[in-house]
Design a protein around this motif. Sequence first.
Motif, PDB file in Angstrom:
ATOM      1  N   PRO A   1       0.826  -1.215   0.000  1.00 32.79           N
ATOM      2  CA  PRO A   1       0.000   0.000   0.000  1.00 32.79           C
ATOM      3  C   PRO A   1       0.859   1.264   0.000  1.00 32.79           C
ATOM      4  O   PRO A   1       1.856   1.363   0.722  1.00 32.79           O
ATOM      5  CB  PRO A   1      -0.808  -0.117   1.299  1.00 32.79           C
ATOM      6  N   GLY A   2       0.464   2.223  -0.820  1.00 29.30           N
ATOM      7  CA  GLY A   2       1.188   3.482  -0.898  1.00 29.30           C
ATOM      8  C   GLY A   2       1.891   3.640  -2.230  1.00 29.30           C
ATOM      9  O   GLY A   2       1.782   2.793  -3.124  1.00 29.30           O
ATOM     10  N   ASN A   3       2.644   4.727  -2.351  1.00 32.69           N
ATOM     11  CA  ASN A   3       3.351   5.015  -3.589  1.00 32.69           C
ATOM     12  C   ASN A   3       4.813   5.392  -3.389  1.00 32.69           C
ATOM     13  O   ASN A   3       5.659   5.008  -4.183  1.00 32.69           O
ATOM     14  CB  ASN A   3       2.647   6.145  -4.361  1.00 32.69           C
ATOM     15  N   SER A   4       5.112   6.164  -2.383  1.00 37.69           N
ATOM     16  CA  SER A   4       6.492   6.609  -2.215  1.00 37.69           C
ATOM     17  C   SER A   4       7.394   5.414  -1.935  1.00 37.69           C
ATOM     18  O   SER A   4       6.971   4.431  -1.311  1.00 37.69           O
ATOM     19  CB  SER A   4       6.596   7.614  -1.072  1.00 37.69           C
ATOM     20  N   PRO A   5       8.648   5.457  -2.381  1.00 36.52           N
ATOM     21  CA  PRO A   5       9.564   4.346  -2.107  1.00 36.52           C
ATOM     22  C   PRO A   5       9.699   4.039  -0.621  1.00 36.52           C
ATOM     23  O   PRO A   5       9.791   2.877  -0.222  1.00 36.52           O
ATOM     24  CB  PRO A   5      10.886   4.832  -2.718  1.00 36.52           C
ATOM     25  N   THR A   6       9.708   5.077   0.218  1.00 32.75           N
ATOM     26  CA  THR A   6       9.878   4.837   1.651  1.00 32.75           C
ATOM     27  C   THR A   6       8.685   4.097   2.256  1.00 32.75           C
ATOM     28  O   THR A   6       8.813   3.449   3.293  1.00 32.75           O
ATOM     29  CB  THR A   6      10.078   6.168   2.400  1.00 32.75           C
ATOM     30  N   ALA A   7       7.517   4.175   1.590  1.00 36.52           N
ATOM     31  CA  ALA A   7       6.329   3.479   2.094  1.00 36.52           C
ATOM     32  C   ALA A   7       6.149   2.109   1.466  1.00 36.52           C
ATOM     33  O   ALA A   7       5.307   1.328   1.924  1.00 36.52           O
ATOM     34  CB  ALA A   7       5.079   4.323   1.838  1.00 36.52           C
ATOM     35  N   THR A   8       6.929   1.809   0.425  1.00 37.76           N
ATOM     36  CA  THR A   8       6.706   0.565  -0.316  1.00 37.76           C
ATOM     37  C   THR A   8       8.011  -0.213  -0.513  1.00 37.76           C
ATOM     38  O   THR A   8       8.350  -1.084   0.286  1.00 37.76           O
ATOM     39  CB  THR A   8       6.055   0.877  -1.677  1.00 37.76           C
ATOM     40  N   TYR A   9       8.757   0.121  -1.564  1.00 35.41           N
ATOM     41  CA  TYR A   9       9.900  -0.702  -1.970  1.00 35.41           C
ATOM     42  C   TYR A   9      11.094  -0.607  -1.019  1.00 35.41           C
ATOM     43  O   TYR A   9      12.004  -1.437  -1.097  1.00 35.41           O
ATOM     44  CB  TYR A   9      10.331  -0.323  -3.389  1.00 35.41           C
ATOM     45  N   LEU A  10      11.106   0.377  -0.136  1.00 37.42           N
ATOM     46  CA  LEU A  10      12.172   0.462   0.858  1.00 37.42           C
ATOM     47  C   LEU A  10      11.754  -0.112   2.210  1.00 37.42           C
ATOM     48  O   LEU A  10      12.537  -0.055   3.156  1.00 37.42           O
ATOM     49  CB  LEU A  10      12.617   1.928   1.034  1.00 37.42           C
ATOM     50  N   ARG A  11      10.551  -0.675   2.283  1.00 39.77           N
ATOM     51  CA  ARG A  11      10.069  -1.275   3.524  1.00 39.77           C
ATOM     52  C   ARG A  11      10.431  -2.757   3.555  1.00 39.77           C
ATOM     53  O   ARG A  11       9.692  -3.613   3.055  1.00 39.77           O
ATOM     54  CB  ARG A  11       8.555  -1.090   3.623  1.00 39.77           C
ATOM     55  N   GLY A  12      11.562  -3.060   4.168  1.00 34.01           N
ATOM     56  CA  GLY A  12      12.002  -4.444   4.245  1.00 34.01           C
ATOM     57  C   GLY A  12      11.010  -5.344   4.957  1.00 34.01           C
ATOM     58  O   GLY A  12      10.837  -6.515   4.591  1.00 34.01           O
ATOM     59  N   ASP A  13      10.333  -4.832   5.981  1.00 36.90           N
ATOM     60  CA  ASP A  13       9.363  -5.653   6.708  1.00 36.90           C
ATOM     61  C   ASP A  13       8.201  -6.054   5.813  1.00 36.90           C
ATOM     62  O   ASP A  13       7.713  -7.201   5.866  1.00 36.90           O
ATOM     63  CB  ASP A  13       8.864  -4.908   7.945  1.00 36.90           C
ATOM     64  N   LEU A  14       7.746  -5.122   4.954  1.00 36.09           N
ATOM     65  CA  LEU A  14       6.656  -5.451   4.043  1.00 36.09           C
ATOM     66  C   LEU A  14       7.102  -6.448   2.974  1.00 36.09           C
ATOM     67  O   LEU A  14       6.324  -7.317   2.558  1.00 36.09           O
ATOM     68  CB  LEU A  14       6.120  -4.179   3.376  1.00 36.09           C
ATOM     69  N   ILE A  15       8.346  -6.310   2.518  1.00 38.73           N
ATOM     70  CA  ILE A  15       8.865  -7.251   1.523  1.00 38.73           C
ATOM     71  C   ILE A  15       8.920  -8.662   2.103  1.00 38.73           C
ATOM     72  O   ILE A  15       8.513  -9.644   1.458  1.00 38.73           O
ATOM     73  CB  ILE A  15      10.268  -6.821   1.042  1.00 38.73           C
ATOM     74  N   LEU A  16       9.415  -8.796   3.335  1.00 40.28           N
ATOM     75  CA  LEU A  16       9.487 -10.115   3.965  1.00 40.28           C
ATOM     76  C   LEU A  16       8.092 -10.686   4.202  1.00 40.28           C
ATOM     77  O   LEU A  16       7.859 -11.892   4.019  1.00 40.28           O
ATOM     78  CB  LEU A  16      10.250 -10.017   5.284  1.00 40.28           C
ATOM     79  N   ALA A  17       7.157  -9.829   4.594  1.00 42.05           N
ATOM     80  CA  ALA A  17       5.782 -10.307   4.779  1.00 42.05           C
ATOM     81  C   ALA A  17       5.197 -10.787   3.457  1.00 42.05           C
ATOM     82  O   ALA A  17       4.475 -11.798   3.410  1.00 42.05           O
ATOM     83  CB  ALA A  17       4.925  -9.182   5.362  1.00 42.05           C
ATOM     84  N   ALA A  18       5.530 -10.094   2.364  1.00 40.71           N
ATOM     85  CA  ALA A  18       5.050 -10.515   1.043  1.00 40.71           C
ATOM     86  C   ALA A  18       5.655 -11.854   0.646  1.00 40.71           C
ATOM     87  O   ALA A  18       4.983 -12.696   0.026  1.00 40.71           O
ATOM     88  CB  ALA A  18       5.404  -9.455   0.005  1.00 40.71           C
ATOM     89  N   ALA A  19       6.922 -12.085   1.004  1.00 41.08           N
ATOM     90  CA  ALA A  19       7.563 -13.366   0.696  1.00 41.08           C
ATOM     91  C   ALA A  19       6.883 -14.507   1.452  1.00 41.08           C
ATOM     92  O   ALA A  19       6.608 -15.574   0.883  1.00 41.08           O
ATOM     93  CB  ALA A  19       9.047 -13.297   1.042  1.00 41.08           C
ATOM     94  N   ARG A  20       6.583 -14.258   2.726  1.00 38.89           N
ATOM     95  CA  ARG A  20       5.912 -15.305   3.505  1.00 38.89           C
ATOM     96  C   ARG A  20       4.512 -15.567   2.957  1.00 38.89           C
ATOM     97  O   ARG A  20       4.083 -16.717   2.825  1.00 38.89           O
ATOM     98  CB  ARG A  20       5.839 -14.879   4.981  1.00 38.89           C
TER      99      ARG A  20
END
Length: 673
Positions: A52-71
């Motif tokens: 959710p969101g658009n800015s890199p800091t809210a999306t692609y730079l959020r390591g926690d969200l990336i790991l949650a997406a992997a799980r």
Amino acid sequence: MIRRLLVANRGEIARRVFASCRAVGIETVAVHSDADARAPYVTEADYAVHLPGNSPTATYLRGDLILAAARKSGADAIHPGYGFLAENADFAAAVTDAGLTWVGPPPKVIAALGSKIEAKARLAEAGLPVLPGYPEPELVEEYPVLVKAAAGAGGRGMRLVREPETLAEAVAAVRRDAAAAFGDGTVYCEPYVDRARHIEVQVVADAQGSVLTFGERECSVQRRHQKIVEESPSPVVPPALREQLCTAAVAAARAVGYVGVGTVEFLLDPAGDFYLSGFNTRIQAEHPVTELVTGVDLIRLQLLVAEGSPLPYPAAPPMRGHAIEVRLCAEDPAYAWRSATGVLHRFSVPEIAGEFRPLPQPGLRLDAGVGEGDVIGVHYDALLAKLIAWAPSRYDAARLLSGALVRAEVHGVATNRDLLVRVLRHPSFLTGDVDTAFLDRHPEVYAPLLSSVDAVRLSCLAAALSGAAERRATAPVLRSLPSGWRNVPAGSQTTVYDGPAGPVEVGYRLDRAGELAHWWVRAVDPDELDLAGLGHVQPTDDHPPVAVVSAQRDRVVLDVTGIRLAFNVHRVGAVSYVDSREGSMALTELPRFPRPAPEPGPLRAPLPGAVGRIMVAPGQRVGAGEVLMTVEAMTLEHPIQAPAAGVVADLPVRPGSLVDAGAVLVVLAGEAR
């Protein structure tokens, strides 16, 4: 063995990794922001997870969200791409701690090389020729210097400082850029090497101790210290120097215990001496040129090494021919590289031999992150695509690449296409006389391809004839009558367009046989537009004799003094995009009865973005050219300057405000006399 891979990136980066995954049977997972929900890479992935969101800091730079997406998606490996989290040691460690395969160097190596300050010190201790620097800007003693982000990559935020008085401002600007892009605002300075060449060596190392180099790349043609033209091999690196560079790159990799695909960067001075300037712990955006001249899929090697396999080569394959890559970006070089936004109405490059992977034979490769109909927004960088030519010789590669760019149709946003063509065709480039200040030394490359008066006029005439053909084809009645038919033989058809250099009037008259009897194109003073009465104007400008061979809504063929020239015309609303071998231009048809011009005063946003710094306050007097504020878009700061002296009457925005193109940023009023 990797079964399902999540790519923690976007655009052409993700598409490139997906291409290699499909070739070896690995399932793919995309992550995407709100703006990227319909992007081509999301469509191509086997699975996709929304961030959710658009800015890199809210999306692609959020390591926690990336790991949650992997799980959530069942991925057992993560590839960071290049940029965003690719060189983030904490994220790499979190991936491995979660039991996932990290497609990249070990976290401790990323940490060792993550700070450019510490990395240079460590490599200097290993006896490598490192360019000296100043870890603290306050220690700078000699100028010029480059201010660089300690955690940076890709030239992001880099500033050249020639005088002590401008150092503090440059340091502050780089800190802002670095914090926004990399989450770390640490900066350092290093001496600026005049007439230097940027040379880099591709290294690949496995866990068994093998380290191979895959030749060098020349990346000296840059804008704002960011590469826009890359090639392999370098036109000026002889075999002996190549061996020295590759030996130094291997030594650097061994000094830090490197495993994976990486890039060692060097500066080559005019005397032929080289200095190690950085070690990037990722595969680089310009890796396609190396893939084409070696025939090696570097992403596939990354995957093999990540799975623990040894490199499949005892030595790197020899280089074959020459490859040149250009980065086609949505930006306008003529206006300080201002980022461009809008809908990509057409995106067509002719004679593409392949995409995203090594080619079996010489030809053109296209690595694009966008497609027709995509919206080019403000949240990410301006890159549209990378176009790469591979040919037996450097001259052949440059000619193939420039020809494809000229014939490409890119409609809807301004691009750097014309500049790239002029660089590729420039005599200095063709002789290999390039350095990191090439664009500064050759301002002539900023001229549009469509620059001759006759070529511009003919494109305007083609747009008018195309528009007439479209109106006749869609007319509800009397469709068979020729365009402009009337009882008055001397009557002329006229249209006014807003073009790159301002309003132009296009007029022509057909005789009773339907042949072009007279035509003209002339500049129009916008203050003297009288669109309702233009048919009475008969300019006397000299124009070459022209015969209309054919005129359809999408294609016009003209015979100009015995030479046929074809124009492709693509109309979107009031805008006509005209392409020919002479160049391209966009013309916006102006209404015959325009609304009155608005009262002067407001300064409007030139593009969508976020308001950055505001340097003025209501009631403040400002001078012409003074910077009032900045707008941040596509990872760059764009200054908003006062067009004339005045007083700030209103300031309706605040730092951080999101604004659309055309939104009022500040209102200036003239000073009372």
